[in-house]
Design an enzyme around this catalytic site. Structure first.
Site, PDB file in Angstrom:
ATOM      1  CG  HIS A   1      -7.888  -4.345  -1.696  1.00  0.00           C
ATOM      2  ND1 HIS A   1      -8.933  -3.557  -2.135  1.00  0.00           N
ATOM      3  CD2 HIS A   1      -6.887  -3.484  -1.355  1.00  0.00           C
ATOM      4  CE1 HIS A   1      -8.582  -2.281  -2.074  1.00  0.00           C
ATOM      5  NE2 HIS A   1      -7.346  -2.211  -1.600  1.00  0.00           N
TER       6      HIS A   1
ATOM      7  CB  SER B   1       6.885  12.488  -2.510  1.00  0.00           C
ATOM      8  OG  SER B   1       5.798  11.794  -3.101  1.00  0.00           O
TER       9      SER B   1
ATOM     10  CG  HIS C   1      -1.338   5.290  -0.491  1.00  0.00           C
ATOM     11  ND1 HIS C   1      -2.212   6.086   0.223  1.00  0.00           N
ATOM     12  CD2 HIS C   1      -2.020   4.131  -0.719  1.00  0.00           C
ATOM     13  CE1 HIS C   1      -3.364   5.450   0.405  1.00  0.00           C
ATOM     14  NE2 HIS C   1      -3.265   4.261  -0.154  1.00  0.00           N
ATOM     15  CG  ASP C   2       6.291   7.004  -3.423  1.00  0.00           C
ATOM     16  OD1 ASP C   2       6.293   8.229  -3.198  1.00  0.00           O
ATOM     17  OD2 ASP C   2       7.234   6.430  -3.996  1.00  0.00           O
TER      18      ASP C   2
ATOM     19  N   PRO D   1      -6.954   7.577  -5.399  1.00  0.00           N
ATOM     20  CG  PRO D   1      -6.362   5.864  -6.860  1.00  0.00           C
ATOM     21  CD  PRO D   1      -5.772   6.995  -6.058  1.00  0.00           C
TER      22      PRO D   1
ATOM     23  CG  ASN E   1      -1.110   9.153   2.170  1.00  0.00           C
ATOM     24  OD1 ASN E   1      -1.526   8.316   1.374  1.00  0.00           O
ATOM     25  ND2 ASN E   1      -0.348  10.168   1.796  1.00  0.00           N
TER      26      ASN E   1
ATOM     27  NE  ARG F   1      -3.692   2.237   2.542  1.00  0.00           N
ATOM     28  CZ  ARG F   1      -3.978   2.976   3.614  1.00  0.00           C
ATOM     29  NH1 ARG F   1      -3.394   2.706   4.777  1.00  0.00           N
ATOM     30  NH2 ARG F   1      -4.834   3.972   3.542  1.00  0.00           N
TER      31      ARG F   1
END
Length: 325
Positions: free
Chosen positions: A191, A79, A69-70, A161, A94, A65
């Site tokens: 998932h 980042s 997300h990065d 998302p 986040n 994850r």
């Protein structure tokens, strides 16, 4: 005829070589990028991932994850690892991100052997792959050469998302990163491992569509089980994203969608939407098909917006949580 994981790995490597040879220019990463400057980088990262996951298996999906997300903000540039009161790490999108300590540990190990050579973004990409493998998922060659980004802002996560998004909105967000509907469905298959906080889905149990009733698409058995885990809208507990096998990589996630057992509404909609339902059925019917597609999609994800020495705009951070200046 059943396709072995070894054959999938061979096909994956072939695909990666094809992709990279046809993806020249500023943003291209390279297989074997550190073969001379830091030849043991993959072993060092793998050692950190194995150590932490062996003590807490929930860190495997957390690392996957974290990489996702990065890459969805500024591209795959690390980042998300930067600390600060208004950094990506602090953004509501986040909330619950974990696994930072694994990356910091791997970075420390790499710096001890190859100071100033390997980016945090590359370490994160490797750790995500290793996390999948540790859950009995497929492996793939990770092309490297990313630079670390210089900025991180919570406001830049607004287009991440969300499990509350419609499929059309998710498709739009993925397309903006050069990712297809197939990538959307395959990457959602992550998932198959991990859990989600009640606040991401409890409205489906108690107030779906502000009706005060439950989501009718939820299987009644799952509904009762989830209400026991989340006895109110404000519960702070967690539930498995993949009913029955949250710690093992498989294609049960897609089967659960078809059976009305999807935890998140966005996952449930993947099965009922005309643009994605066929892909859900395809992956539900074949683990090898899911594995090979997931690998292709992870390669594409890992090359979203990367910063390289050829293009500039980044650095090799000495510490992942802060920039060098």
């Amino acid at each position: 005829m059943a396709i072995s994981r070894a054959y999938i790995s061979f096909l994956s490597t072939f695909f990666i070589l094809f992709l990279l040879r046809n993806n020249g220019g500023v943003g291209a990463t390279t297989l074997g990028y550190y073969s001379e400057s830091c030849p043991n980088v993959e072993e060092i990262v793998k050692s950190s991932v194995e150590f932490f996951v062996s003590n807490d298996n929930s860190l495997a999906p957390a690392l996957l994850r974290l990489h996702f997300h990065d890459c969805f903000v500024h591209g795959c540039d690390g980042s998300v690892l930067l600390e600060g009161s208004s950094s990506e790490m602090s953004a509501p999108a986040n909330t619950g991100l974990r696994g930072f300590q694994v990356i910091m540990d791997a970075k420390a190990g790499v710096e001890a052997r190859c100071p100033g050579v390997v980016s945090c973004a590359d370490i994160l990409a490797l750790a995500a792959r290793d996390a999948v493998v540790l859950t009995k998922g497929p492996s793939w060659e990770v092309a490297l050469g990313r630079l670390d980004g210089l900025k991180s802002s919570a406001s830049d996560t607004n287009d991440m998302p969300s499990p509350f998004d419609s499929i059309s909105l998710l498709a739009t967000k993925f397309a903006a990163k050069g990712l297809s509907l197939e990538d959307l469905v395959a990457l959602s298959g992550a998932h198959t491992i991990g859990q989600a906080d009640c606040h991401f889905f409890s409205y489906r149990l108690y107030n779906y569509g502000t009706t005060g009733a439950s989501d009718p698409s939820l299987n009644s058995s799952s509904l009762n089980e989830l209400k026991a885990i989340c006895p109110s809208l404000s519960s702070n507990n967690r539930a498995a994203l993949d009913k029955g096998s949250r710690q093992t990589w498989d294609n049960a996630y897609y089967k659960n969608i078809g059976a009305g057992n999807a935890l998140l509404e966005s996952d449930s909609k993947l099965g009922s939407d005309g643009s994605t339902g066929g892909l859900v059925s395809r992956f539900a019917g074949s683990l090898s098909e899911f594995d090979s597609t997931f690998v292709r999609s992870m390669v594409k994800l890992g090359n979203v917006g990367v910063k390289t020495k050829a293009g500039g705009g980044g650095e090799i951070r000495r510490m992942c949580q802060v920039t060098n200046f």
